[in-house]
Design an enzyme around this catalytic site. Structure first.
Site, PDB file in Angstrom:
ATOM      1  N   LYS A  14       1.254  -1.174  -0.328  1.00 37.68           N
ATOM      2  CA  LYS A  14       0.374  -0.142   0.204  1.00 37.68           C
ATOM      3  C   LYS A  14       0.728   1.387  -0.333  1.00 37.68           C
ATOM      4  O   LYS A  14       0.295   2.348  -0.800  1.00 37.68           O
ATOM      5  CB  LYS A  14      -0.946  -0.056   1.257  1.00 37.68           C
ATOM      6  CG  LYS A  14      -1.866  -1.210   1.242  1.00 37.68           C
ATOM      7  CD  LYS A  14      -2.934  -1.308   2.069  1.00 37.68           C
ATOM      8  CE  LYS A  14      -3.673  -2.152   1.780  1.00 37.68           C
ATOM      9  NZ  LYS A  14      -5.108  -2.177   2.983  1.00 37.68           N
ATOM     10  N   GLN A  58      -5.062  -1.284   9.475  1.00 40.87           N
ATOM     11  CA  GLN A  58      -5.544  -2.733   9.137  1.00 40.87           C
ATOM     12  C   GLN A  58      -5.238  -3.621   9.950  1.00 40.87           C
ATOM     13  O   GLN A  58      -5.125  -3.785  11.052  1.00 40.87           O
ATOM     14  CB  GLN A  58      -3.505  -3.042   8.399  1.00 40.87           C
ATOM     15  CG  GLN A  58      -3.135  -4.293   7.553  1.00 40.87           C
ATOM     16  CD  GLN A  58      -3.448  -3.741   5.808  1.00 40.87           C
ATOM     17  OE1 GLN A  58      -4.165  -3.050   5.769  1.00 40.87           O
ATOM     18  NE2 GLN A  58      -4.064  -5.587   5.493  1.00 40.87           N
ATOM     19  N   ASP A  81     -11.745   2.585   4.062  1.00 39.59           N
ATOM     20  CA  ASP A  81     -11.950   1.412   3.644  1.00 39.59           C
ATOM     21  C   ASP A  81     -13.151   0.961   3.467  1.00 39.59           C
ATOM     22  O   ASP A  81     -13.753  -0.188   3.345  1.00 39.59           O
ATOM     23  CB  ASP A  81     -10.959   0.466   4.994  1.00 39.59           C
ATOM     24  CG  ASP A  81     -10.311  -0.429   5.226  1.00 39.59           C
ATOM     25  OD1 ASP A  81      -9.469  -0.575   4.237  1.00 39.59           O
ATOM     26  OD2 ASP A  81      -9.733   0.033   6.042  1.00 39.59           O
TER      27      ASP A  81
HETATM   28  N1  L34 Z   1      -8.390  -2.425   7.151  1.00 37.90           N
HETATM   29  N2  L34 Z   1      -7.386  -4.399   6.125  1.00 37.90           N
HETATM   30  C1  L34 Z   1      -8.205  -3.404   5.626  1.00 37.90           C
HETATM   31  N3  L34 Z   1      -8.504  -3.257   4.895  1.00 37.90           N
HETATM   32  C2  L34 Z   1      -7.854  -3.758   3.855  1.00 37.90           C
HETATM   33  O1  L34 Z   1      -8.121  -4.034   2.328  1.00 37.90           O
HETATM   34  C3  L34 Z   1      -7.345  -4.999   3.788  1.00 37.90           C
HETATM   35  N4  L34 Z   1      -6.871  -6.491   3.589  1.00 37.90           N
HETATM   36  C4  L34 Z   1      -7.178  -7.480   3.899  1.00 37.90           C
HETATM   37  C5  L34 Z   1      -6.239  -7.459   4.554  1.00 37.90           C
HETATM   38  N5  L34 Z   1      -6.958  -7.030   5.647  1.00 37.90           N
HETATM   39  C6  L34 Z   1      -7.332  -5.554   5.630  1.00 37.90           C
HETATM   40  C7  L34 Z   1      -6.357  -5.654   2.469  1.00 37.90           C
HETATM   41  O2  L34 Z   1      -5.632  -4.713   2.347  1.00 37.90           O
HETATM   42  C8  L34 Z   1      -6.548  -8.308   2.064  1.00 37.90           C
HETATM   43  N6  L34 Z   1      -5.480  -7.641   1.984  1.00 37.90           N
HETATM   44  C9  L34 Z   1      -4.910  -7.364   1.247  1.00 37.90           C
HETATM   45  C10 L34 Z   1      -4.017  -6.544   0.241  1.00 37.90           C
HETATM   46  C11 L34 Z   1      -2.761  -6.303  -0.726  1.00 37.90           C
HETATM   47  C12 L34 Z   1      -2.773  -8.261  -1.295  1.00 37.90           C
HETATM   48  C13 L34 Z   1      -3.266  -9.322  -0.536  1.00 37.90           C
HETATM   49  C14 L34 Z   1      -4.301  -8.387   0.535  1.00 37.90           C
HETATM   50  C15 L34 Z   1      -1.908  -8.182  -2.267  1.00 37.90           C
HETATM   51  O3  L34 Z   1      -1.125  -7.098  -2.221  1.00 37.90           O
HETATM   52  N7  L34 Z   1      -1.467  -8.957  -2.474  1.00 37.90           N
HETATM   53  C16 L34 Z   1      -0.641  -9.468  -3.644  1.00 37.90           C
HETATM   54  C17 L34 Z   1       0.242 -10.192  -3.384  1.00 37.90           C
HETATM   55  C18 L34 Z   1       1.166 -10.840  -1.678  1.00 37.90           C
HETATM   56  C19 L34 Z   1       1.598 -11.474  -1.356  1.00 37.90           C
HETATM   57  O4  L34 Z   1       2.929 -11.967  -1.864  1.00 37.90           O
HETATM   58  O5  L34 Z   1       1.480 -11.851   0.119  1.00 37.90           O
HETATM   59  C20 L34 Z   1      -0.830 -10.027  -4.718  1.00 37.90           C
HETATM   60  O6  L34 Z   1      -0.523 -10.555  -6.062  1.00 37.90           O
HETATM   61  O7  L34 Z   1      -2.169 -11.303  -4.512  1.00 37.90           O
END
Ligand code: L34
Length: 245
Positions: A14, A58, A81
């Protein structure tokens, strides 16, 4: 707050996105033992800081913290959010500024792929406040016929097999297999499960699902990055709504 390893990765992603598009971001890493009062005090400070457009705590938070109390403390106008009850209510009525980032990302993928939701059988597996519930509302607003399934659903396979658009958000690795999917269906995988230190898998068993699906999102590189993109969009919106700086 605390030491959730996945949160570290997501928050880092982020921050990177903010930097990339020119949003100033401030990170407050709070130790596990921080009290609820201390977090709320910080949120109040940010609520009253007119150089801050958007605030996000988060999730998950440590067990001794009441998640709802934290969410309720965030000024709804800065709630990028869209988790505050005011914003949740607005999503219900369809008159909203902020859309929760993950469901918003799913809708954007559907739209950008030229898929019309109108009249489609949409099946959402999972009923969390963050994904399943708002997801079902957004699909409904686009005139989908929506079914929400969960751990107590009877004959899940019959439900998923009926889906033209299937959204998996259960948090169980490879839970949805190819035999549960209708030929040609749009399959969107919200799950991010770490099954080994360097191995991420979704809630959908990709190899069997891709043989039947008409379109499918991968993990990683699917809904996750879209979640972050939608956070940027909400933050820009917040800056417009709050007219800060
Ligand atoms: N307050 N908490 C709040 N807001 C959110 O919108 C979230 N979420 C979920 C968990 N907690 C939160 C996220 O940000 C899930 N989430 C989230 C954000 C980013 C990614 C996945 C979930 C992400 O960048 N995923 C990458 C891989 C990351 C890795 O290597 O672990 C992808 O390509 O899916």
């Amino acid at each position: 707050m605390g030491e959730d390893p996945a949160s570290k990765v997501y928050v880092a992603n982020k921050k990177k996105a903010c930097e990339y598009i020119g949003i100033n971001s401030f990170e407050y890493k709070l130790p596990e033992e921080t009290t609820e009062e201390e977090v709320i005090e910080l949120i109040n400070k940010l609520n009253n800081d007119n150089t801050v457009s958007g605030i996000l705590c988060q999730l998950p938070v440590p067990k001794h913290i009441n998640e709802e109390a934290i969410i309720n403390a965030i000024d709804p106008k800065k709630d990028v959010d869209a988790f505050h009850p005011i914003n949740v209510g607005k999503i219900m009525t369809g008159n909203y500024d902020f859309v929760p980032c993950t469901p918003a990302g799913v809708m954007e993928l559907i739209k950008e792929s030229g898929i019309d939701v109108t009249g489609k059988e949409c099946v959402v597996v999972g009923r969390s406040n963050i994904v399943g519930k708002p997801m079902s509302m957004l699909l409904l607003h686009q005139n989908g016929t929506v079914t929400v399934c969960h751990s107590k659903t009877k004959d899940l396979k019959a439900k998923t097999k009926s889906a033209d658009i299937l959204v998996a958000a259960v948090g169980i690795p490879n839970f949805i297999t190819g035999d549960m999917i209708k030929e040609g269906a749009v399959v969107i995988d919200v799950g991010i499960n770490r099954i080994a230190p360097k191995t991420l898998v979704g809630d959908v068993e990709f190899d069997t699902a891709k043989e039947v699906a008409g379109a499918i999102t991968p993990v990683p590189g699917g809904v996750g990055p879209m979640t972050i993109a939608m956070l940027m969009k909400n933050t820009l919106k917040a800056a417009e709504v709050n007219k800060t700086v």
